[in-house]
Design a protein around this motif. Structure first.
Motif, PDB file in Angstrom:
ATOM      1  N   GLY A   1      -4.168  -0.546  -4.471  1.00 58.20           N
ATOM      2  CA  GLY A   1      -3.865   0.858  -4.771  1.00 58.20           C
ATOM      3  C   GLY A   1      -4.783   1.421  -5.836  1.00 58.20           C
ATOM      4  N   ASP A   2      -4.415   2.615  -6.353  1.00 56.93           N
ATOM      5  CA  ASP A   2      -5.272   3.235  -7.359  1.00 56.93           C
ATOM      6  C   ASP A   2      -4.584   3.357  -8.720  1.00 56.93           C
ATOM      7  N   THR A   3      -3.453   2.646  -8.893  1.00 59.43           N
ATOM      8  CA  THR A   3      -2.849   2.571 -10.229  1.00 59.43           C
ATOM      9  C   THR A   3      -2.665   1.096 -10.589  1.00 59.43           C
ATOM     10  N   PRO A   4      -2.728   0.780 -11.894  1.00 57.70           N
ATOM     11  CA  PRO A   4      -2.529  -0.627 -12.275  1.00 57.70           C
ATOM     12  C   PRO A   4      -1.111  -1.085 -11.933  1.00 57.70           C
ATOM     13  N   VAL A   5      -0.960  -2.354 -11.618  1.00 52.17           N
ATOM     14  CA  VAL A   5       0.389  -2.904 -11.414  1.00 52.17           C
ATOM     15  C   VAL A   5       0.587  -4.024 -12.438  1.00 52.17           C
ATOM     16  N   ILE A   6       1.816  -4.193 -12.871  1.00 48.25           N
ATOM     17  CA  ILE A   6       2.121  -5.242 -13.848  1.00 48.25           C
ATOM     18  C   ILE A   6       3.175  -6.174 -13.258  1.00 48.25           C
ATOM     19  N   LEU A   7       2.797  -7.441 -13.140  1.00 43.70           N
ATOM     20  CA  LEU A   7       3.720  -8.463 -12.641  1.00 43.70           C
ATOM     21  C   LEU A   7       4.607  -8.889 -13.804  1.00 43.70           C
ATOM     22  N   ILE A   8       5.931  -8.704 -13.667  1.00 44.39           N
ATOM     23  CA  ILE A   8       6.814  -9.002 -14.805  1.00 44.39           C
ATOM     24  C   ILE A   8       7.735 -10.186 -14.563  1.00 44.39           C
ATOM     25  N   GLY A   9       7.815 -10.660 -13.325  1.00 40.75           N
ATOM     26  CA  GLY A   9       8.711 -11.793 -13.122  1.00 40.75           C
ATOM     27  C   GLY A   9       8.704 -12.288 -11.692  1.00 40.75           C
ATOM     28  N   LEU A  10       9.440 -13.388 -11.478  1.00 43.28           N
ATOM     29  CA  LEU A  10       9.515 -14.036 -10.174  1.00 43.28           C
ATOM     30  C   LEU A  10      10.967 -14.366  -9.865  1.00 43.28           C
ATOM     31  N   VAL A  11      11.297 -14.377  -8.580  1.00 41.51           N
ATOM     32  CA  VAL A  11      12.617 -14.823  -8.148  1.00 41.51           C
ATOM     33  C   VAL A  11      12.436 -15.644  -6.885  1.00 41.51           C
TER      34      VAL A  11
ATOM     35  N   PRO B   1      -6.460  -1.409 -10.572  1.00 40.31           N
ATOM     36  CA  PRO B   1      -6.682  -0.940  -9.194  1.00 40.31           C
ATOM     37  C   PRO B   1      -7.922  -1.609  -8.594  1.00 40.31           C
ATOM     38  N   GLY B   2      -7.792  -2.089  -7.380  1.00 38.01           N
ATOM     39  CA  GLY B   2      -8.929  -2.701  -6.695  1.00 38.01           C
ATOM     40  C   GLY B   2      -9.215  -4.121  -7.139  1.00 38.01           C
TER      41      GLY B   2
ATOM     42  N   GLY C   1       2.939   1.756  -7.585  1.00 34.33           N
ATOM     43  CA  GLY C   1       1.762   0.965  -7.262  1.00 34.33           C
ATOM     44  C   GLY C   1       2.033  -0.366  -6.597  1.00 34.33           C
ATOM     45  N   SER C   2       3.243  -0.941  -6.804  1.00 36.42           N
ATOM     46  CA  SER C   2       3.467  -2.284  -6.281  1.00 36.42           C
ATOM     47  C   SER C   2       3.475  -2.312  -4.751  1.00 36.42           C
ATOM     48  N   GLU C   3       3.687  -1.139  -4.119  1.00 35.41           N
ATOM     49  CA  GLU C   3       3.638  -1.118  -2.646  1.00 35.41           C
ATOM     50  C   GLU C   3       2.215  -1.390  -2.140  1.00 35.41           C
ATOM     51  N   ASP C   4       1.234  -1.268  -3.026  1.00 33.72           N
ATOM     52  CA  ASP C   4      -0.146  -1.532  -2.639  1.00 33.72           C
ATOM     53  C   ASP C   4      -0.572  -2.960  -2.963  1.00 33.72           C
ATOM     54  N   VAL C   5       0.400  -3.796  -3.307  1.00 34.75           N
ATOM     55  CA  VAL C   5       0.077  -5.182  -3.640  1.00 34.75           C
ATOM     56  C   VAL C   5       0.064  -6.030  -2.375  1.00 34.75           C
ATOM     57  N   VAL C   6      -1.005  -6.804  -2.237  1.00 39.28           N
ATOM     58  CA  VAL C   6      -1.126  -7.701  -1.092  1.00 39.28           C
ATOM     59  C   VAL C   6      -1.247  -9.128  -1.646  1.00 39.28           C
TER      60      VAL C   6
ATOM     61  N   ILE D   1     -17.566   1.705   0.985  1.00 45.50           N
ATOM     62  CA  ILE D   1     -17.059   2.657   1.978  1.00 45.50           C
ATOM     63  C   ILE D   1     -15.706   2.177   2.505  1.00 45.50           C
ATOM     64  N   THR D   2     -15.628   0.879   2.784  1.00 53.50           N
ATOM     65  CA  THR D   2     -14.384   0.337   3.330  1.00 53.50           C
ATOM     66  C   THR D   2     -13.238   0.549   2.355  1.00 53.50           C
ATOM     67  N   SER D   3     -13.491   0.202   1.073  1.00 49.81           N
ATOM     68  CA  SER D   3     -12.389   0.320   0.115  1.00 49.81           C
ATOM     69  C   SER D   3     -12.050   1.792  -0.114  1.00 49.81           C
ATOM     70  N   GLY D   4     -13.076   2.646  -0.024  1.00 53.67           N
ATOM     71  CA  GLY D   4     -12.831   4.070  -0.150  1.00 53.67           C
ATOM     72  C   GLY D   4     -11.920   4.564   0.967  1.00 53.67           C
ATOM     73  N   ALA D   5     -12.237   4.136   2.174  1.00 55.75           N
ATOM     74  CA  ALA D   5     -11.450   4.534   3.337  1.00 55.75           C
ATOM     75  C   ALA D   5     -10.027   3.996   3.204  1.00 55.75           C
ATOM     76  N   LEU D   6      -9.936   2.765   2.699  1.00 54.31           N
ATOM     77  CA  LEU D   6      -8.637   2.118   2.535  1.00 54.31           C
ATOM     78  C   LEU D   6      -7.791   2.888   1.528  1.00 54.31           C
ATOM     79  N   THR D   7      -8.440   3.259   0.421  1.00 55.90           N
ATOM     80  CA  THR D   7      -7.737   4.014  -0.613  1.00 55.90           C
ATOM     81  C   THR D   7      -7.238   5.334  -0.043  1.00 55.90           C
ATOM     82  N   ALA D   8      -8.116   6.018   0.720  1.00 58.36           N
ATOM     83  CA  ALA D   8      -7.753   7.303   1.319  1.00 58.36           C
ATOM     84  C   ALA D   8      -6.549   7.109   2.239  1.00 58.36           C
ATOM     85  N   LEU D   9      -6.609   6.056   3.032  1.00 68.10           N
ATOM     86  CA  LEU D   9      -5.548   5.777   3.993  1.00 68.10           C
ATOM     87  C   LEU D   9      -4.240   5.497   3.260  1.00 68.10           C
ATOM     88  N   LEU D  10      -4.348   4.695   2.179  1.00 58.93           N
ATOM     89  CA  LEU D  10      -3.155   4.314   1.449  1.00 58.93           C
ATOM     90  C   LEU D  10      -2.558   5.512   0.713  1.00 58.93           C
ATOM     91  N   SER D  11      -3.421   6.384   0.178  1.00 58.62           N
ATOM     92  CA  SER D  11      -2.859   7.533  -0.522  1.00 58.62           C
ATOM     93  C   SER D  11      -2.223   8.508   0.464  1.00 58.62           C
TER      94      SER D  11
END
Lengths: 155, 208
Positions: free
Chosen positions: A57-67, A99-100, A26-31, A5-15
């Motif tokens: 978030g609800d889409t996959p994110v791909i980490l491609i590099g670091l700075v 996602p998740g 999707g990267s804005e949903d990265v914590v 329920i919590t993650s559902g609510a979180l997803t709803a809030l984030l969308s």
């Protein structure tokens, strides 16, 4: 059930929040949580950084590099130990976080390898590390530097 | 209703599978595993190599006979596995308390080119005071690694430098220098400390 329920609510809030701002994919949903590094001896040896990267978030994110201003060549590497007990380390491929899901960079596995240090990593200090994602998004985290013998973020 | 039954079977099946995997692991790789005979390290008394410790003393396998011993390989330019192993060992030694003083604990570098006596001295200083750092000539390091039935390899990195692949297990010997067991990298602390106690106890048995 409760987590669901919590993650559902979180997803709803984030969308909902996503609908208001022009969204990256999707990267804005990265914590990023529990980031830490060990202090270095001088600047000749590479350093390492550890953390947990969560995709809320609800889409996959791909980490491609670091700075980071700390090191000229920061890369995601992976340590592996084979059946004979031999450890090796190599650059990791792109890291996809579903996602998740979350991805842990931790001792003995995936880690941010900080090559060509620009300054000594001193216990008690911290430095910014920026994670680059395939959608063009960035997440910057301030990484605290712990002692050389630290075993985790709470050491 | 039917779906729930299927789910129930699925869960029971998954549970049985996890149990079977656990039993398999326990017997093959876990604490129930027999030591692989072909890869057993030699007794310290049968090894032959000559190195220098981080205080400049000449040392070799004979230095370790008379006390239970813990030996592992690594290099100080290793950013991940080696500091993790050294911190783990420091933690185990802290758990052992005074008993740790009865042991010799040796970190042998596989990268003597960069790990000079001074480098080893500085590095060892950051971990548990019982840990000694040993370095020396390439061929002597190679002889040591062979004695432990380990391996190491220099691997170039894209930045023009190099890293070292190496055996990351921790080897335990009793006071007579006989191999007792090894602690694999990533082995949980609950298994590591009792294994070290076993090496310490075998000393007591040997002494009486």
């Amino acid at each position: 059930m409760r987590t669901f329920i919590t993650s559902g609510a979180l997803t709803a809030l984030l969308s909902w929040a996503g609908a208001l701002t022009p969204a990256l994919a999707g990267s804005e949903d990265v914590v990023v949580e529990g980031a830490w590094s060990r202090a270095s001896i001088g600047m000749n040896r590479p350093g390492a950084a550890y953390m947990t990267i969560r995709n809320t978030g609800d889409t996959p994110v791909i980490l491609i590099g670091l700075v980071t201003p700390l090191a000229m060549m920061p890369e995601i590497h992976e340590s592996k130990t084979d059946a004979d007990g031999v450890s090796s380390m190599a650059p990791a491929d792109e890291i996809t976080i579903a996602p998740g899901e979350s991805m842990s960079l931790e001792p003995g596995g995936l880690h941010a390898m900080l090559m060509l240090l620009q300054t000594t990593m001193t216990e008690g200090e911290s430095y910014p590390l920026t994670l680059l994602f395939d959608d063009g998004g960035e997440v910057t985290v301030e990484v605290p530097i712990l002692g050389i013998a630290a075993r985790g973020p709470n050491d | 209703m039917r779906r729930r039954t299927i789910l129930g079977y699925g869960a029971a099946g998954a549970g049985a599978l996890v149990f079977a995997l656990f039993v398999g692991w326990w017997q093959v790789d876990g604490p129930g595993a027999p030591e692989p005979m072909g890869q057993r390290p030699l007794a310290l008394s049968a090894m032959d190599f000559s190195l220098t410790d981080h205080e400049g003393n000449e040392v070799g396998p004979e230095t370790l006979i008379g006390r239970p011993t813990m030996v592992f390989f690594g290099f100080t330019y290793c950013p991940d596995v080696c500091p993790t192993t050294l911190s783990d060992i420091s933690g185990w030694l802290d758990d052992l308390g005074d008993e740790a003083n009865e042991m010799s604990v040796v970190f042998i570098t596989v990268d003597p080119e960069r790990d000079t006596v001074d480098a080893m001295s500085e590095y060892a200083g950051y971990f548990h005071p019982a840990i000694r750092g040993w370095t020396g000539k390439d061929e002597e390091i190679a002889k040591a690694v062979r004695g432990f039935r380990g391996s190491f390899e220099r691997v170039p990195t894209e930045g023009g430098g190099y890293t070292m692949n190496h055996t990351a297990s921790v080897f335990l010997f009793d006071a007579a220098g006989r191999f007792v067991t090894m602690i694999d990298y990533h082995e949980p602390r609950e298994f590591a400390v009792p294994k070290i106690r076993r090496a310490l106890e075998e000393e007591t048995e040997g002494a009486t």
